[in-house]
Enzyme design. Structure first.
Site, PDB file in Angstrom:
ATOM      1  N   HIS A  10       0.959  -1.364   0.056  1.00  0.00           N
ATOM      2  CA  HIS A  10       0.016  -0.082  -0.056  1.00  0.00           C
ATOM      3  C   HIS A  10       0.938   1.119  -0.032  1.00  0.00           C
ATOM      4  CE1 HIS A  10      -3.357  -2.510   0.566  1.00  0.00           C
ATOM      5  NE2 HIS A  10      -3.160  -2.944   1.731  1.00  0.00           N
ATOM      6  N   CYS A  42      -6.503  -6.777   2.933  1.00  0.00           N
ATOM      7  CA  CYS A  42      -7.725  -6.553   3.602  1.00  0.00           C
ATOM      8  C   CYS A  42      -8.920  -7.412   3.091  1.00  0.00           C
ATOM      9  CB  CYS A  42      -8.139  -5.307   3.785  1.00  0.00           C
ATOM     10  SG  CYS A  42      -8.107  -4.147   2.265  1.00  0.00           S
TER      11      CYS A  42
END
Length: 449
Positions: A10, A42
């Site tokens: 990320h 996630c």
């Protein structure tokens, strides 16, 4: 200007994409030990559970896209050491074994976090798996197809999401956690009780307040032992937490006791030419004003973007975080931000709270679901410090509103009269957030009578 970025999930992906746009003249190199970039971990449980059919949908960039932007992408390259005095990194090509030393003018640490592997006897048996990256997700999918009994160790977000996925796939699932309840970092007991009751009603074996003492098996896992007994199993998924992956800079920049790198408001470490972002970092936690370790994808993307904006000169400040997060489990929608009573007690913070049970829309509508809302606030300043919500209706966006309230220092009394719209399809004439403020306002008035 030569910029080296270590890691490309990320934070690293956000940093290099923005830097390539902002500084086309810069020479940007990204080093990634895996064979992919930007995996949305996630979504791991959704992928394992078959909700996401195409794994490529869980990647929001690729080595090809980064290369097309003019970025020098070094996939399956491991950085083995960093010389901060001479501004060089030692790099190993994991395919060829070739070693080299590269120089940099600015360094970005985006090395993320690594799953905690507890030193439990038998932890390295076959079919004791971790749940973090794309390759581990594929391994879980492959092995779970052949497993009838699955044990998940760890009752945080990833753990409970995997429990749901396995239960819905028809597996016999056991959840073990050393804490007395699940999701204790995010929700208070009255919320987690509801989720636990739902788990037990679906036949999930909850072993809470139990610690794993050893894993049993002849090469392959056969059983998990706790202080309370033995659980036969075909597969174990370890979800016991994450640690910052910062060994490369140990002793060279300031860190918290757990190894999380501390940065200033412009993502700069204690070394002026080294920046850091994402799960390898500590962040300023606005409810307390202290720096703490909160590994969330949202924090990582924001921090990576800020690194890009500040790497040449300080421009955009990081405004901190509330640790805002949400979860959908077995039809229940839940979310939280800031301090709960549980986390406040752990930190020694003095808070008051107000709790609301309210139908999310008028009873004359065809359906209406109960909303359970709890708001914590400072008893002296009345400043809102956190909130939690749970409902079968999706009212989780209210927690984003509370995140903003914490961010801006709104008081619980101000909340009573905030202008929220009313429309019977969505809510009540008095929004449940208003009602929390009103309840706190009225209790204060009664206390002064």
């Amino acid at each position: 200007m030569k910029i080296a970025v270590i890691g490309s999930t990320h934070a690293g992906t956000a940093a290099v994409r923005n830097m390539a746009h902002l500084y086309p003249e810069a020479e940007i190199h990204v080093y990634e030990r895996n064979d992919n970039v930007s995996f949305l971990s996630c979504g791991l449980a959704l992928y394992v559970g078959g909700v996401v059919k195409d794994a490529q949908e869980l990647f929001y960039s690729s080595p090809e896209e980064l290369t097309a932007m003019g970025i020098h992408v070094h996939m399956e390259h491991d950085v083995s050491s960093i010389d901060t005095d001479n501004q060089t990194i030692d790099v190993v090509d994991l395919n060829s074994g070739q070693k080299r030393t590269d120089a940099y003018d600015r360094l970005v640490m985006a090395t993320g976090s690594a799953p905690v592997v507890p030193p439990i006897p038998g932890v390295h048996l076959e079919n004791v798996l971790l749940a973090k990256n794309y390759n581990q997700a594929n391994r879980i999918i492959e092995q779970s197809k052949k497993a009838d009994r699955i044990t998940v160790v760890g009752g945080g977000y990833i753990g409970v999401e995997l429990v749901e996925a396995f239960q819905e796939a028809g597996k016999k699932v056991t959840l073990i956690d050393g804490e007395n309840r699940i999701l204790n970092k995010y929700l208070d007991k009255e919320f987690t009780d509801v989720v636990e009751e739902d788990f037990e009603a679906k036949g999930i074996d909850l072993r809470l307040g139990e610690s794993v003492t050893r894993f049993e098996g002849d090469g392959t896992i056969q059983a998990v032992h706790t202080q309370n007994g033995r659980v036969e199993t075909d597969l174990v998924i370890l979800c016991v937490g994450f640690r910052p992956n910062t060994d490369l800079l140990a002793g060279q920049v300031d860190m918290l006791s757990n190894g999380a790198i501390t940065v200033n408001d412009y993502m700069q470490t204690s070394h002026p030419n080294i920046f850091a972002a994402g799960d390898c970092c500590a962040v300023r936690y606005n409810p307390t004003g202290e720096y703490t370790y909160i590994p969330l994808a949202t924090n990582a993307v924001r921090m990576g973007t800020l690194v890009a904006r500040n790497i040449m000169a300080p421009q955009s400040r990081h405004i901190g975080t509330q640790g805002t997060s949400g979860l959908h489990i077995f039809g229940l929608n839940m979310a939280s931000t800031g301090l709960t009573e549980t986390t406040a007690n752990m930190l020694g913070a003095n808070v008051k709270s107000v709790t609301i049970h309210e139908n999310h829309r008028p009873e004359f509508m065809p359906t209406s679901e109960n909303v359970h809302l709890k708001v914590t606030f400072d008893p002296d300043s009345r400043r809102i410090l956190g909130a939690q919500v749970l409902s079968k209706a999706d009212v989780t966006q209210s927690i984003n509103t509370f995140s903003l309230a914490v961010q801006t220092g709104m008081t619980i009394d101000d909340l009573a009269f905030v202008d929220f719209f009313f429309q019977p399809h969505f809510n009540q004439p008095w929004n449940f957030m208003n009602k929390a403020g009103l309840a706190a306002f009225e209790s204060r008035e009664h206390a002064t009578v």
